[in-house]
Scaffold this motif. Structure first.
Motif, mmCIF file in Angstrom:
data_model
loop_
_atom_site.group_PDB
_atom_site.id
_atom_site.type_symbol
_atom_site.label_atom_id
_atom_site.label_comp_id
_atom_site.label_asym_id
_atom_site.label_seq_id
_atom_site.Cartn_x
_atom_site.Cartn_y
_atom_site.Cartn_z
ATOM 1 N N PRO A 206 63.492 40.117 25.823
ATOM 2 C CA PRO A 206 62.979 40.622 27.099
ATOM 3 C C PRO A 206 63.488 42.022 27.460
ATOM 4 N N GLU A 207 64.727 42.351 27.096
ATOM 5 C CA GLU A 207 65.256 43.689 27.394
ATOM 6 C C GLU A 207 64.508 44.760 26.600
ATOM 7 N N LEU A 208 64.181 44.462 25.340
ATOM 8 C CA LEU A 208 63.419 45.410 24.525
ATOM 9 C C LEU A 208 61.981 45.499 25.014
ATOM 10 N N LEU A 209 61.439 44.364 25.399
ATOM 11 C CA LEU A 209 60.056 44.313 25.876
ATOM 12 C C LEU A 209 59.870 45.211 27.099
ATOM 13 N N GLN A 210 60.871 45.298 27.943
ATOM 14 C CA GLN A 210 60.783 46.130 29.143
ATOM 15 C C GLN A 210 60.794 47.626 28.824
ATOM 16 N N GLN A 211 61.089 47.980 27.573
ATOM 17 C CA GLN A 211 61.121 49.387 27.174
ATOM 18 C C GLN A 211 59.782 49.884 26.648
ATOM 19 N N ILE A 212 58.799 48.976 26.526
ATOM 20 C CA ILE A 212 57.501 49.357 25.964
ATOM 21 C C ILE A 212 56.372 48.931 26.892
ATOM 22 N N ARG A 213 55.201 49.514 26.642
ATOM 23 C CA ARG A 213 53.994 49.136 27.387
ATOM 24 C C ARG A 213 52.773 49.480 26.543
ATOM 25 N N PHE A 214 51.606 49.023 27.014
ATOM 26 C CA PHE A 214 50.348 49.258 26.306
ATOM 27 C C PHE A 214 49.579 50.413 26.940
ATOM 28 N N LEU A 215 48.899 51.185 26.098
ATOM 29 C CA LEU A 215 47.950 52.178 26.588
ATOM 30 C C LEU A 215 46.635 51.480 26.900
ATOM 31 N N ARG A 216 45.859 52.079 27.765
ATOM 32 C CA ARG A 216 44.593 51.514 28.237
ATOM 33 C C ARG A 216 43.395 52.308 27.701
ATOM 34 N N VAL A 217 42.266 51.649 27.612
ATOM 35 C CA VAL A 217 41.003 52.338 27.349
ATOM 36 C C VAL A 217 40.573 53.005 28.652
ATOM 37 N N ASP A 218 40.256 54.291 28.566
ATOM 38 C CA ASP A 218 39.690 55.018 29.709
ATOM 39 C C ASP A 218 38.171 54.980 29.552
ATOM 40 N N PRO A 219 37.468 54.247 30.413
ATOM 41 C CA PRO A 219 36.014 54.104 30.221
ATOM 42 C C PRO A 219 35.252 55.420 30.363
ATOM 43 N N THR B 186 40.191 42.809 26.552
ATOM 44 C CA THR B 186 41.206 42.858 27.597
ATOM 45 C C THR B 186 42.450 42.125 27.114
ATOM 46 N N ILE B 187 43.596 42.776 27.274
ATOM 47 C CA ILE B 187 44.876 42.106 27.052
ATOM 48 C C ILE B 187 45.221 41.489 28.405
ATOM 49 N N HIS B 188 45.280 40.177 28.442
ATOM 50 C CA HIS B 188 45.399 39.456 29.716
ATOM 51 C C HIS B 188 46.845 39.233 30.141
ATOM 52 N N VAL B 189 47.064 39.324 31.441
ATOM 53 C CA VAL B 189 48.369 38.990 32.021
ATOM 54 C C VAL B 189 48.750 37.568 31.627
ATOM 55 N N ASN C 195 55.313 36.953 31.707
ATOM 56 C CA ASN C 195 56.653 37.416 32.085
ATOM 57 C C ASN C 195 56.852 38.903 31.833
ATOM 58 N N TRP C 196 55.763 39.585 31.480
ATOM 59 C CA TRP C 196 55.878 40.996 31.132
ATOM 60 C C TRP C 196 54.820 41.847 31.833
ATOM 61 N N LEU C 197 53.539 41.533 31.580
ATOM 62 C CA LEU C 197 52.465 42.357 32.142
ATOM 63 C C LEU C 197 52.267 42.074 33.630
ATOM 64 N N LYS C 198 51.955 43.139 34.358
ATOM 65 C CA LYS C 198 51.663 43.014 35.796
ATOM 66 C C LYS C 198 50.161 43.049 36.053
ATOM 67 N N GLU C 199 49.397 43.592 35.092
ATOM 68 C CA GLU C 199 47.942 43.658 35.238
ATOM 69 C C GLU C 199 47.290 43.641 33.860
ATOM 70 N N ASP C 200 46.023 43.223 33.827
ATOM 71 C CA ASP C 200 45.263 43.216 32.583
ATOM 72 C C ASP C 200 45.143 44.648 32.047
ATOM 73 N N VAL C 201 45.049 44.765 30.719
ATOM 74 C CA VAL C 201 44.962 46.076 30.066
ATOM 75 C C VAL C 201 43.697 46.115 29.217
ATOM 76 N N PRO C 202 42.761 47.024 29.519
ATOM 77 C CA PRO C 202 41.580 47.157 28.671
ATOM 78 C C PRO C 202 41.945 47.816 27.339
ATOM 79 N N THR C 203 41.375 47.277 26.264
ATOM 80 C CA THR C 203 41.648 47.804 24.922
ATOM 81 C C THR C 203 40.420 47.584 24.045
ATOM 82 N N TRP C 204 40.627 47.611 22.744
ATOM 83 C CA TRP C 204 39.574 47.375 21.755
ATOM 84 C C TRP C 204 39.896 46.112 20.981
#
Length: 183
Positions: free
Chosen positions: A106-119, A135-138, A143-152
């Motif tokens: 969890p400590e390492l997970l908090q150091q990274i995030r996903f990029l989003r598709v810009d429509p 969509t990468i779903h919450v 325990n990590w994502l705060k919102e869904d992330v659009p991707t491919w």
């Protein structure tokens, strides 16, 4: 390419695999279309991840990833390199929830995030020629994502060779019948 794929036969679609564009939390990048000319891991040479990453980059930016910017690391090594700032982006292809992230410290997970598709990005329109929105779903990473992330996403298929040996045809027929009955 036509010669290579001509003898292949599609059995059935299996599942989708999301394309994760992973950056450090302190990265100024927010969207996938910002990865141009960044140092990135595109997956191991010859892997499906490498094929998807390089194809998507070429579609989006009209050129291959510059050789000096492409590293061919395993998913785990890519995340480690990302965290210690040896690369800017790790491209990972996996169905969700990806065990790689659900099992991560969890400590390492908090150091990274996903990029989003810009429509609205022109690169997005070009990528839509080959890849499907996803969509990468919450709910996959509660325990990590705060919102869904659009991707491919890429589709995984069960494929076989166009065999014409009687025994092989019989074995494939039994396999297909069992698959359709029990799937």
């Amino acid at each position: 390419a036509g010669t290579l794929i001509r003898p292949l036969r599609l059995i059935m679609p299996l599942y989708d695999e999301e394309i994760y564009f992973v950056v450090r939390n302190d990265s100024p990048m927010k969207n996938i279309n910002e990865i141009k000319d960044k140092v990135m891991s595109v997956g191991l040479i010859g892997s499906g991840t490498a094929q998807s990453a390089t194809t998507l980059y070429r579609l989006m930016f009209g050129q291959p990833i510059p050789e000096q910017n492409a590293q061919h690391l395993s998913n785990e090594d890519a995340l480690a390199a990302l965290i210690v700032k040896k690369i800017d982006v790790a491209i990972i292809v996996a169905g969700q929830p990806a065990k790689l992230f659900t099992d991560m410290n969890p400590e390492l997970l908090q150091q990274i995030r996903f990029l989003r598709v810009d429509p609205n990005a022109p690169e997005t329109a070009r990528a839509k020629q080959t890849y499907y929105p996803a969509t990468i779903h919450v709910s996959s990473y509660p325990n990590w994502l705060k919102e869904d992330v659009p991707t491919w996403t890429v589709k995984a298929f069960l494929v076989t060779y166009d065999y014409n040996l009687r025994d092989t045809v019989g074995n494939l027929k039994r396999f297909a019948d069992s698959l359709c009955t029990n799937f």
